[in-house]
Design an enzyme around this catalytic site. Structure first.
Site, PDB file in Angstrom:
ATOM      1  N   ASP A 123       9.729 -19.424  13.576  1.00  0.00           N
ATOM      2  CA  ASP A 123       9.632 -19.911  14.948  1.00  0.00           C
ATOM      3  C   ASP A 123       8.753 -21.143  15.133  1.00  0.00           C
ATOM      4  OD1 ASP A 123       7.436 -18.321  14.364  1.00  0.00           O
ATOM      5  OD2 ASP A 123       7.676 -16.950  16.060  1.00  0.00           O
ATOM      6  N   ASP A 160       3.040  -9.955   5.672  1.00  0.00           N
ATOM      7  CA  ASP A 160       4.466  -9.940   5.356  1.00  0.00           C
ATOM      8  C   ASP A 160       4.704 -10.747   4.081  1.00  0.00           C
ATOM      9  OD1 ASP A 160       5.042  -8.519   7.698  1.00  0.00           O
ATOM     10  OD2 ASP A 160       5.063 -10.360   8.869  1.00  0.00           O
ATOM     11  N   ASP A 201      -1.251  -7.997  10.146  1.00  0.00           N
ATOM     12  CA  ASP A 201      -0.437  -7.391   9.096  1.00  0.00           C
ATOM     13  C   ASP A 201      -0.061  -8.474   8.091  1.00  0.00           C
ATOM     14  OD1 ASP A 201       1.486  -8.831  10.529  1.00  0.00           O
ATOM     15  OD2 ASP A 201       2.119  -7.066  11.635  1.00  0.00           O
TER      16      ASP A 201
END
Ligand code: ATP
Ligand code: MG
Length: 455
Positions: free
Chosen positions: A148, A69, A67
């Site tokens: 992260d 973002d 996907d």
């Protein structure tokens, strides 16, 4: 102390590494058209707009992103003003979901460390400037440092097609390393689900978890007990679908996370590692298989995870001389134990219990009529998937799968035919078709009180 502060300031003020278009491999042709639309519209309205996260990482690795973002300095309400197809979600940090026919482009405003207050308190409208002042939203660099792992902290700038790296992600992509952004000792307790994400990326990309990051995972793994079960199960699903579930579960076992996530599975691996099929062979086969139409993805995933344990319990029951074993009950027990820590949907447990129970029908098929009832059941697709998984995991011949599939197709065709035939040319009255006669006969026959299947 002073030197520590100096070091911290040097770290926080480091300039990003900017890679020009001619020096990286991201081409706009590889970016989803709708994600490009979002990026361009934001940019043309005067905002900074970056492609972020896994999309940039995967494009730099030459992989197809799952996907795309977007991150921007436009605030949520400003994003909403630009896109009619936008809804804002989330209470703590509002995210814009920009909806297209078959996808959502998640668009977030740059975050700031510790940005956890409710949105309404955070924004202070300032009518004289285009941007609102905020104590929630941050700079691109702050946003990158909130992410992260270094390989997930890269930005692709739509304005000049550069890749912007505040966190050393490009180097780690080259070294094939999963490394925490910042101090792992702090980042994992802050959000323990990141440990599962580290394992997901390491297994999916074939990367190594950097030493300090790995030590922190092992040290802080118990923090996973504090994570929301809904997030945990979501991460379990995400281990599957890339052909690397086996690698992920081996890493979960090595890092000793498995006993926290699926304690019964871990116990099973210790107590009976040699079931036939084993967990590892089921996962290996799952990785190579497509989930067939008609089988829910969750059902397929938990079939691969739980069948070996079901088989082990069945063998155990047989070896203790139990005359009758209720397969469905046993399956439900196994699933209940195994999935006790995760909120597995009821419908998944039900369909798995029926599919596991149905396995004995494949081994002892009865007459044609009984076979027909079996293959026409709504749960047949699940049962056949489990059968194929098990046969393959045992290294046995799978020719019967094609036969069962063909048989179902034939029965479906023959079910569809009589209605037309009867109406037009059949001399047999529609009331007296063979199928109806059989049904009437069955209704007359009383059902047996209990049907305990023999093991
Ligand atoms: P995938 O290819 O599986 O979608 P992804 O890296 O895009 O992987 P997402 O869950 O889509 O993962 O998240 C998008 C980005 O958001 C990540 O790349 C990361 O930068 C950031 N992110 C997601 N979850 C966290 C988290 N728990 N902590 C910090 N940053 C996160
Ligand atoms: Mg993603």
């Amino acid at each position: 102390m002073l030197s520590r502060i100096k070091k911290y300031l040097r770290f926080t003020r480091r300039k990003p590494v900017i890679t020009r278009r001619q020096d990286h491999t991201i081409s706009r042709e590889l970016i989803d058209r709708d994600a490009l639309k979002v990026l361009y519209r934001l940019n043309q309205a005067g905002y900074t707009a970056y492609l972020v996260g896994g999309g940039v990482r995967d494009l730099l690795l030459g992989r197809k992103p799952k996907d795309f973002d977007v991150s921007t300095d436009a605030h949520p309400h400003q994003i909403k003003e630009l896109f009619r197809n936008c809804i804002l979600i989330g209470r703590r940090f509002r995210l814009a979901h920009i909806r297209f026919s078959n996808k959502i482009i998640e668009t977030s405003t740059f975050r700031k460390p510790g940005s956890h207050g409710p949105d309404t308190d955070a924004e202070t409208p300032d009518k004289n400037t285009k941007h609102k002042r905020s104590n929630t939203f941050g700079t691109p660099e702050e946003d990158a440092r909130m992410r992260d792992f270094t390989i997930n902290g890269l930005f692709y700038d739509i304005e000049n097609f550069t890749v912007i790296d505040h966190v050393g992600g490009q180097k780690d992509l080259k070294r094939r390393l999963i490394r925490c952004i910042g101090e792992p000792r702090l980042r994992f307790p802050e959000d323990p689900v990141r440990m599962l994400r580290a394992i997901r990326f390491a297994s999916r990309l074939g990367f190594t978890i950097e030493k300090k990051t790995l030590h922190a995972i092992i040290r802080f793994r118990n923090e996973l007990r504090n994570a929301a079960p809904a997030r945990l199960i979501e991460e379990v699903y995400r281990f599957f679908g890339f052909g690397t579930a086996q690698a992920a579960f081996r890493l979960l076992a090595e890092t000793k996370i498995l006993p926290l996530l699926l304690p019964a599975l871990d116990e099973h691996l210790r107590a009976a590692p040699d079931t036939h099929p084993s967990l590892w062979s089921c996962l290996e086969v799952f990785d190579a298989m497509q989930t067939p139409a008609g089988v829910a993805r969750e059902t397929a995933i938990f079939a691969a995870l739980t069948y070996p344990l079901f088989e082990a319990r069945l063998q155990q029951a047989r070896s203790t001389g139990q005359q009758f074993v209720q397969h469905q009950e046993l399956a439900r027990d196994v699933l209940g134990d195994l999935l006790g820590t995760l909120p597995v949907p009821r419908r998944v447990i039900d369909s798995l219990a029926r599919a596991f129970d149905a396995q004995r029908r494949f081994e002892n098929p009865k007459g044609k009529f009984s076979k027909k009832r079996f293959v026409m059941q709504s749960t047949f697709a699940d049962a056949l998937f489990v059968r194929e998984l098990v046969l393959r995991a045992r290294g046995e011949d799978t020719a019967e799968i094609r036969q069962w599939t063909r048989m179902r197709e034939q029965f479906l065709r023959s079910e569809a035919q009589p209605a037309d035939d009867c109406a037009s040319e059949s001399p047999v009255s529609p009331e007296k078709t063979p199928a109806k006669r059989r049904r009437r006969r069955r209704r007359r026959k009383p059902a047996p009180a209990t049907s305990k299947p023999a093991v």
